[in-house]
Design a protein around this motif. Sequence first.
Motif, PDB file in Angstrom:
ATOM      1  N   THR A 188     -28.977  23.311  -7.397  1.00 11.71           N
ATOM      2  CA  THR A 188     -27.561  22.920  -7.463  1.00 11.71           C
ATOM      3  C   THR A 188     -26.674  24.139  -7.763  1.00 11.71           C
ATOM      4  OG1 THR A 188     -27.831  22.302  -9.800  1.00 11.71           O
ATOM      5  CG2 THR A 188     -27.971  20.524  -8.157  1.00 11.71           C
ATOM      6  N   GLY A 189     -27.228  25.330  -7.659  1.00 10.43           N
ATOM      7  CA  GLY A 189     -26.438  26.540  -7.803  1.00 10.43           C
ATOM      8  C   GLY A 189     -26.102  26.929  -9.224  1.00 10.43           C
ATOM      9  N   LYS A 190     -26.840  26.356 -10.167  1.00 10.17           N
ATOM     10  CA  LYS A 190     -26.518  26.576 -11.582  1.00 10.17           C
ATOM     11  C   LYS A 190     -26.671  28.039 -12.000  1.00 10.17           C
ATOM     12  CE  LYS A 190     -29.445  24.690 -14.354  1.00 10.17           C
ATOM     13  NZ  LYS A 190     -30.096  25.903 -14.920  1.00 10.17           N
ATOM     14  N   SER A 191     -27.767  28.662 -11.649  1.00  5.17           N
ATOM     15  CA  SER A 191     -28.001  30.039 -12.088  1.00  5.17           C
ATOM     16  C   SER A 191     -27.017  31.007 -11.453  1.00  5.17           C
ATOM     17  CB  SER A 191     -29.436  30.453 -11.765  1.00  5.17           C
ATOM     18  OG  SER A 191     -30.344  29.671 -12.498  1.00  5.17           O
ATOM     19  N   SER A 192     -26.729  30.811 -10.166  1.00  2.95           N
ATOM     20  CA  SER A 192     -25.739  31.673  -9.500  1.00  2.95           C
ATOM     21  C   SER A 192     -24.370  31.489 -10.141  1.00  2.95           C
ATOM     22  CB  SER A 192     -25.666  31.336  -8.010  1.00  2.95           C
ATOM     23  OG  SER A 192     -26.901  31.586  -7.375  1.00  2.95           O
ATOM     24  N   LEU A 193     -24.048  30.259 -10.481  1.00  2.00           N
ATOM     25  CA  LEU A 193     -22.773  29.981 -11.126  1.00  2.00           C
ATOM     26  C   LEU A 193     -22.696  30.657 -12.489  1.00  2.00           C
ATOM     27  CD1 LEU A 193     -20.058  28.512 -11.336  1.00  2.00           C
ATOM     28  CD2 LEU A 193     -21.312  26.517 -12.205  1.00  2.00           C
ATOM     29  N   GLY A 194     -23.784  30.620 -13.244  1.00  2.00           N
ATOM     30  CA  GLY A 194     -23.795  31.234 -14.564  1.00  2.00           C
ATOM     31  C   GLY A 194     -23.476  32.717 -14.501  1.00  2.00           C
ATOM     32  N   LEU A 195     -24.092  33.412 -13.570  1.00  4.52           N
ATOM     33  CA  LEU A 195     -23.844  34.850 -13.420  1.00  4.52           C
ATOM     34  C   LEU A 195     -22.414  35.113 -12.970  1.00  4.52           C
ATOM     35  CD1 LEU A 195     -27.206  35.807 -11.708  1.00  4.52           C
ATOM     36  CD2 LEU A 195     -26.483  36.490 -14.005  1.00  4.52           C
ATOM     37  N   ALA A 196     -21.934  34.308 -12.023  1.00  2.00           N
ATOM     38  CA  ALA A 196     -20.572  34.503 -11.517  1.00  2.00           C
ATOM     39  C   ALA A 196     -19.531  34.219 -12.596  1.00  2.00           C
ATOM     40  CB  ALA A 196     -20.342  33.605 -10.304  1.00  2.00           C
ATOM     41  N   LEU A 197     -19.776  33.194 -13.400  1.00  2.01           N
ATOM     42  CA  LEU A 197     -18.842  32.864 -14.473  1.00  2.01           C
ATOM     43  C   LEU A 197     -18.788  33.969 -15.529  1.00  2.01           C
ATOM     44  CD1 LEU A 197     -19.244  29.071 -15.339  1.00  2.01           C
ATOM     45  CD2 LEU A 197     -17.162  30.267 -14.641  1.00  2.01           C
ATOM     46  N   ALA A 198     -19.947  34.464 -15.912  1.00  3.70           N
ATOM     47  CA  ALA A 198     -19.980  35.525 -16.920  1.00  3.70           C
ATOM     48  C   ALA A 198     -19.193  36.737 -16.441  1.00  3.70           C
ATOM     49  CB  ALA A 198     -21.424  35.896 -17.233  1.00  3.70           C
ATOM     50  N   GLU A 199     -19.328  37.052 -15.154  1.00  5.28           N
ATOM     51  CA  GLU A 199     -18.580  38.182 -14.601  1.00  5.28           C
ATOM     52  C   GLU A 199     -17.087  37.881 -14.588  1.00  5.28           C
ATOM     53  OE1 GLU A 199     -18.389  40.992 -10.579  1.00  5.28           O
ATOM     54  OE2 GLU A 199     -19.846  39.351 -10.711  1.00  5.28           O
ATOM     55  N   ALA A 200     -16.718  36.670 -14.182  1.00  5.90           N
ATOM     56  CA  ALA A 200     -15.299  36.308 -14.111  1.00  5.90           C
ATOM     57  C   ALA A 200     -14.645  36.308 -15.486  1.00  5.90           C
ATOM     58  CB  ALA A 200     -15.151  34.939 -13.455  1.00  5.90           C
ATOM     59  N   LEU A 201     -15.406  35.930 -16.516  1.00  5.43           N
ATOM     60  CA  LEU A 201     -14.873  35.845 -17.874  1.00  5.43           C
ATOM     61  C   LEU A 201     -15.051  37.137 -18.665  1.00  5.43           C
ATOM     62  CD1 LEU A 201     -16.201  32.270 -18.717  1.00  5.43           C
ATOM     63  CD2 LEU A 201     -13.793  32.914 -18.424  1.00  5.43           C
ATOM     64  N   VAL A 333     -16.397  28.129  -9.681  1.00  3.79           N
ATOM     65  CA  VAL A 333     -15.875  29.089 -10.660  1.00  3.79           C
ATOM     66  C   VAL A 333     -14.420  28.772 -10.970  1.00  3.79           C
ATOM     67  CG1 VAL A 333     -15.245  31.502 -11.047  1.00  3.79           C
ATOM     68  CG2 VAL A 333     -17.495  30.931 -10.075  1.00  3.79           C
ATOM     69  N   GLU A 334     -13.633  28.513  -9.956  1.00  6.06           N
ATOM     70  CA  GLU A 334     -12.225  28.202 -10.158  1.00  6.06           C
ATOM     71  C   GLU A 334     -12.045  26.918 -10.970  1.00  6.06           C
ATOM     72  OE1 GLU A 334      -9.436  29.901  -9.636  1.00  6.06           O
ATOM     73  OE2 GLU A 334     -10.851  31.513  -9.169  1.00  6.06           O
ATOM     74  N   GLN A 335     -12.887  25.927 -10.718  1.00  6.65           N
ATOM     75  CA  GLN A 335     -12.816  24.665 -11.476  1.00  6.65           C
ATOM     76  C   GLN A 335     -13.079  24.911 -12.961  1.00  6.65           C
ATOM     77  OE1 GLN A 335     -15.367  21.714  -9.516  1.00  6.65           O
ATOM     78  NE2 GLN A 335     -14.695  22.561  -7.549  1.00  6.65           N
ATOM     79  N   VAL A 336     -14.091  25.720 -13.254  1.00  9.09           N
ATOM     80  CA  VAL A 336     -14.403  26.021 -14.656  1.00  9.09           C
ATOM     81  C   VAL A 336     -13.252  26.781 -15.306  1.00  9.09           C
ATOM     82  CG1 VAL A 336     -15.913  27.300 -16.207  1.00  9.09           C
ATOM     83  CG2 VAL A 336     -16.898  26.010 -14.298  1.00  9.09           C
ATOM     84  N   LEU A 337     -12.739  27.799 -14.621  1.00 10.56           N
ATOM     85  CA  LEU A 337     -11.659  28.577 -15.186  1.00 10.56           C
ATOM     86  C   LEU A 337     -10.420  27.727 -15.464  1.00 10.56           C
ATOM     87  CD1 LEU A 337     -11.876  31.881 -13.079  1.00 10.56           C
ATOM     88  CD2 LEU A 337     -12.867  31.391 -15.319  1.00 10.56           C
ATOM     89  N   GLN A 338     -10.172  26.737 -14.602  1.00  6.33           N
ATOM     90  CA  GLN A 338      -9.032  25.856 -14.822  1.00  6.33           C
ATOM     91  C   GLN A 338      -9.248  24.983 -16.050  1.00  6.33           C
ATOM     92  OE1 GLN A 338      -6.035  25.893 -12.958  1.00  6.33           O
ATOM     93  NE2 GLN A 338      -5.497  24.805 -14.849  1.00  6.33           N
ATOM     94  N   VAL A 339     -10.476  24.463 -16.225  1.00  9.83           N
ATOM     95  CA  VAL A 339     -10.776  23.650 -17.406  1.00  9.83           C
ATOM     96  C   VAL A 339     -10.591  24.471 -18.677  1.00  9.83           C
ATOM     97  CG1 VAL A 339     -12.628  22.481 -18.661  1.00  9.83           C
ATOM     98  CG2 VAL A 339     -12.321  22.064 -16.214  1.00  9.83           C
ATOM     99  N   LEU A 340     -11.067  25.708 -18.664  1.00 15.46           N
ATOM    100  CA  LEU A 340     -10.939  26.571 -19.833  1.00 15.46           C
ATOM    101  C   LEU A 340      -9.475  26.876 -20.120  1.00 15.46           C
ATOM    102  CD1 LEU A 340     -13.890  29.074 -19.266  1.00 15.46           C
ATOM    103  CD2 LEU A 340     -13.872  26.983 -20.616  1.00 15.46           C
ATOM    104  N   ALA A 341      -8.692  27.102 -19.070  1.00 12.70           N
ATOM    105  CA  ALA A 341      -7.277  27.406 -19.248  1.00 12.70           C
ATOM    106  C   ALA A 341      -6.515  26.214 -19.825  1.00 12.70           C
ATOM    107  CB  ALA A 341      -6.661  27.828 -17.920  1.00 12.70           C
ATOM    108  N   ASP A 342      -6.954  25.011 -19.477  1.00  6.54           N
ATOM    109  CA  ASP A 342      -6.275  23.806 -19.937  1.00  6.54           C
ATOM    110  C   ASP A 342      -6.743  23.344 -21.324  1.00  6.54           C
ATOM    111  OD1 ASP A 342      -4.917  23.761 -17.559  1.00  6.54           O
ATOM    112  OD2 ASP A 342      -6.214  22.270 -16.606  1.00  6.54           O
ATOM    113  N   ALA A 343      -7.853  23.913 -21.794  1.00  7.36           N
ATOM    114  CA  ALA A 343      -8.440  23.437 -23.060  1.00  7.36           C
ATOM    115  C   ALA A 343      -7.546  23.793 -24.254  1.00  7.36           C
ATOM    116  CB  ALA A 343      -9.819  24.060 -23.245  1.00  7.36           C
TER     117      ALA A 343
END
Length: 343
Positions: A188-201, A333-343
């Motif tokens: 489900t792309g979890k590991s790729s997402l984890g690496l991409a998120l860490a880089e984005a953040l 990645v964009e969905q996660v970043l939006q959730v974090l921004a709205d938190a």
Amino acid sequence: MRQRFACGLVVGKFAPLHLGHEWLIRQAQMQCQHLVLLSWSNPELPGCAPQRRASWLQARFPHLRSWVVTADWVDEQRARGVALAELPHESAPAAAQRQFVADFCLAVLGRPVDAVFTSEAYGDGFAAHLARCFGRPVQHVEIDRARVTVPVSGTRLRADVHGLREYLAPQVYADFVERIALLGGESTGKSSLGLALAEALGTRHAAEYGRELWEQQGGVLGYDDLLRIGRTQVARERELAGHCQRYLVCDTTPLTTLFYCRELFGRAEAELEQLARRHYHHVFLCADDFPFVQDGTRQDETFRRRQNQWYEQALQQRGLAFTRLTGSLAQRVEQVLQVLADA
């Protein structure tokens, strides 16, 4: 440096315990045969609960006697006949706060102190009050009141703990890091997402220990391995958290380990069940909305679907809020970043 005092005292909120506090404490340590740390905050300050402050002092100064007292603790002592006044409020007069310390020394420590160490203007008056209560001299040792060595304060840190994280030891800063949990079935792309998120953040990523152990052991896991995986994953998160920037991206959680333990063995240790309830600040479930990719180690698409359904049910049963992520890697990645921004 020769130890000038038999027993010294450092009093502070330690909210949070920062490197300026630590420098003062170590300077005091060098001058005392015994040093006592006393902390209270009434009211308590956000992010600096008594349990946290106690754990910080224990982690950073394990060989010192440290006390983090609360109003409830004081009430319990008073009910047992210990001669303490109620825990002073922040707004209480200086004399009441100093008297509480004097009473604490005599009733709880069972002895007066010979010196108090501060970086504050009130230090001389504090020592003089203790001396009157003890009927013997108490020395005030002032250490860097101008805060030249470590130019920070608890007030500034509470206002910008992430921007000023260099003034906190990793064990302290870790408690302010928000853990992002990624869940999802196989492929489900979890590991790729984890690496991409860490880089984005601009932060760190806690990789999946279970996968590493599975590969090391040639694709074979025993029942005891699953609890080991859960423990190690949590330990890895704790180690990494102090070196992050605001967030720690967690490729998995012990909930995943619990799923596999039940799937493989039909049961799980109570400790693993408890680990699976570990709190995460943000939980994301990766949807199975793209083609299944067989890498030679995974089961099949039916298993993936069943696994995702199990995660969703488990999160709902535990009353845990989560966000379902869909679409491409970039979209997720964009969905996660939006959730974090709205938190």
